[in-house]
Design a protein around this motif. Structure first.
Motif: not given
Length: 463
Positions: A9-10, A72-76, A310-314, A343-350
């Protein structure tokens, strides 16, 4: 290499499910099975193929909430967007259920009294598809539905990040009565599957949605066996706001196209090009609206923007923001992150960036993130020059209430999909595809079934 894919789950980094990777032997057997099933499926009459597609669509709709949650679980993406994608996915099945009955031939008047000329259409054969993670349901059905409607058999390799949605859709197709060898999925790494698909003597067509570099390689590799190819590749969409535009509406539509799926769509607005006399007002309105967007886990009902996949995208998005700032851009909103690499999650705020240099990376490379870079223009010619300045030609948007300005933009923008006062032009009933390095062929509408059909003509003499 591990023989399983760890689907996470991203939004949280939590493991959802482990999916077994198919061996090369299994994949080749699946291709053989699909090839052999083609000889039976092509003989199924068009009305029966239509009925089976309609039944598949209905069953998918019956499982809408289940599929949306899986997505939603696998894509976010937010759950509301996932529900919308299920509807979008079934709209393609519905459309091509009808088009199955409309693959017409024709007769041509002969040049002599002793001949009759008949044109017929037939399916190309086994189709192998590779689909992306950002729209795991719709990109699968947009390829599978016209293939099955035309009488082709179909095998799909979903993205390693999001295989579960596709797997469930295929299972539901079997419930509808579509034979197992007619519609199949395999799970594998992209670098492996590309070679297998393109080299296979059984595959007659490749359909791919993804990056331009990978698409180019697939085209090259398909040349040895002269396979049909449909390529929906990268985009770097401009969004032009003319001086006379309705600013509030333009802002609302910019948010619609830019921040959907956290900006991780091939048609989202990546370059915002605003007339110099209104750039300050537009930028302020956009920034204020963007600051109100709720970022979080897509399963939370009020979430509007989910995580980066994922991290690469972030890392790409973060680097583009910093590069723009280093080259003089002003941050009006965002440039904030919630990241936990362990943990493996990456949020970029708008994020909204103003006064972005045209030589900034974000103006030259596809972003795939929730960042809106704004530049200004003086003349219509300058706006078009900026818009057309990349190798991409998938989607473009412009906002004006002057028919002369709108006509000029339509005539001079080199893009396959254009929205005039419309930030959401996609649909099953319209031809989707790009110019230049954004792809080959079209998906959707009546054009979408054409790549799955061969044209054959019969000349009958001695009448």
């Amino acid at each position: 290499m591990a023989n399983v894919l760890k689907v996470t789950n991203p939004a949280t980094g939590e493991l959802i499910q482990e999916v077994r990777i198919n061996s090369e032997e299994e994949i080749n057997q699946a291709l053989k099975n699909g090839h052999e099933a083609f000889n039976k499926w092509r003989k199924v009459n068009a009305h029966e193929r239509s009925r089976l597609l309609q039944k598949w669509s209905g069953i998918v709709q019956d499982h809408k909430e289940e599929i949306a949650k899986i997505m939603t679980l696998e894509n976010g993406k937010p759950l509301a967007e996932s529900r919308g994608e299920v509807d979008y996915a079934t709209s393609y099945i519905d459309w091509y259920a009808e088009e199955a009955k409309r693959t017409y031939g024709r007769t041509i008047p002969a040049n002599t009294e002793s001949k009759r000329i008949i044109i017929s259409r037939q399916p190309v054969g086994l189709v192998a598809a590779i689909t992306p993670w950002n729209f795991p349901a719709a990109m699968m059905t947009r390829k599978a539905a016209p293939a099955l409607a035309a009488g082709c058999t179909f095998i799909v390799k979903p993205a390693v990040e999001t295989p579960l949605t596709t797997m469930r859709l295929v299972e539901l197709a079997y419930e509808a009565g579509i034979p197992k060898d007619v519609l199949q999925y395999v799970n594998a790494r992209g670098s492996v599957i590309g070679d297998i698909f393109t080299k296979s003597e059984y595959v007659r067509k490749i359909s791919f949605t993804g990056s331009t570099p990978i698409g180019k390689q697939l085209i090259k590799n398909s040349a040895d066996t002269v396979k049909h190819v449909t390529m929906e590749l990268g985009g770097h969409a401009p969004l032009i706001v003319a001086e006379d535009a309705d600013l509030d509406f333009a802002v609302q539509q910019t948010i619609l196209t830019k921040y959907r799926n956290a900006g991780q769509t091939c048609v989202c607005a990546n370059r915002i090009i605003v007339h110099e006399n209104i750039v300050d007002s537009f930028s302020e309105k956009l920034a204020e609206a963007v600051k109100k967007l709720k970022v979080g886990n897509g399963l939370e009902p009020d979430t509007q923007v989910g995580p980066i996949i994922n991290e690469k995208g972030y890392e790409k998005v973060a680097a583009q923001i910093q590069d723009a700032i280093d080259k003089g851009a002003e941050v009006l909103a965002g440039n904030q992150f919630n990241v936990n690499k362990e943990q493996g999650y990456f949020f970029v705020y708008p994020t909204v960036l103003k006064n972005v240099s045209t030589d900034a990376d974000i103006m030259q490379e596809e972003t795939f993130g929730p960042v809106a870079p704004i530049v200004s223009f003086k003349t219509l010619e300058e706006a078009v020059e900026i818009a057309n300045s990349t190798p991409y030609g998938l989607a473009a948007y412009f906002f004006t209430n002057d028919y002369r300005t709108g006509t000029y933009f339509h005539d001079h923008l080199d893009f396959g999909i254009i929205g005039w006062n419309d930030g959401g032009p996609s649909g099953a009933h319209v031809p989707f595809g790009g110019m230049k390095e954004s792809g080959l062929g079209r998906e959707g509408s009546i054009e979408g079934i054409e790549p799955y059909l061969e044209t054959k003509y019969l000349s009958i003499g001695n009448l």
